[in-house]
Motif scaffolding. Sequence first.
Motif, short mmCIF file in Angstrom:
data_model
loop_
_atom_site.label_atom_id
_atom_site.label_comp_id
_atom_site.label_asym_id
_atom_site.label_seq_id
_atom_site.Cartn_x
_atom_site.Cartn_y
_atom_site.Cartn_z
N LEU A 179 38.95 42.01 38.55
CA LEU A 179 38.98 41.53 39.93
C LEU A 179 40.03 40.45 40.12
N SER A 231 32.12 40.31 42.98
CA SER A 231 31.95 39.10 42.18
C SER A 231 30.56 38.49 42.36
N LYS A 288 36.31 42.50 46.76
CA LYS A 288 36.33 41.90 45.43
C LYS A 288 35.35 40.72 45.35
#
Length: 244
Positions: free
Chosen positions: A152, A132, A128
């Motif tokens: 997320l 990002s 994640k």
Amino acid sequence: MEVVNDFALTRLKVNKYVNNQEFARLSKEARQTFRAYSSNTGELGELFLYTFLEGQMRAPQILSKMSLKTTPGDYTKKSDGIHYYKLPESDKYHLIFGEAKMYTRLIEGFKKAFESIAEHQSGKEFEKSLISSQIENEFIEPEDKNLIYSLLYPTESVVKLKVSDAFGIFIGFEIKNYDGPGISEDGYEKWLKNTIMEYIQSKIGTIEKQITDNNLIGNNFYVYLMPFFDLKQTRTNLTKGITE
């Protein structure tokens, strides 16, 4: 061939090439992200999984891991692609972590896929964070970026979404071709479908046991299966056709 560009490169890079009408450069760079076909046993399965999730499920890819091959980090041991999917007639989303395997035996493919999923459970936060860090390369419109961030980190987002993890699995496996007496085209098609269904159904108990053994009960799985008559040679031929 048409999906290779979007599978292998970031949206930002694809848009740049398209806007400049540099289609030959786009195709060349996308193909160069693949390993040499003679030693490439995994990436074709990843491409199939991407194609089914994007094309059949309409579950967009969030992150092109192929585009990160020159980026330092141990991402290659994580999932084979990450997608998101809005459940029909619902306000819920699934964040889909992919696993693609191509083995002669169907059960061996499932075994390796479930083992990888179980192993990677602890690494999802890393993935994640990886997504990002790449949002700016993958998404152009602010609303798209906000949606991905909300998927997320739903508890931190201004827009609250209902999100749960799921797993996309592609298994390529091998079956024996028909070797009986003469048969019509319709008869062959019927034989092929019945053979595949009977083979898969005979393995359901073993597959369920593998889910239990890997402590994966209660998870959502989107599974795609593709039979081959000569898996090894076909994989080589297809990968060669894509990369050369």
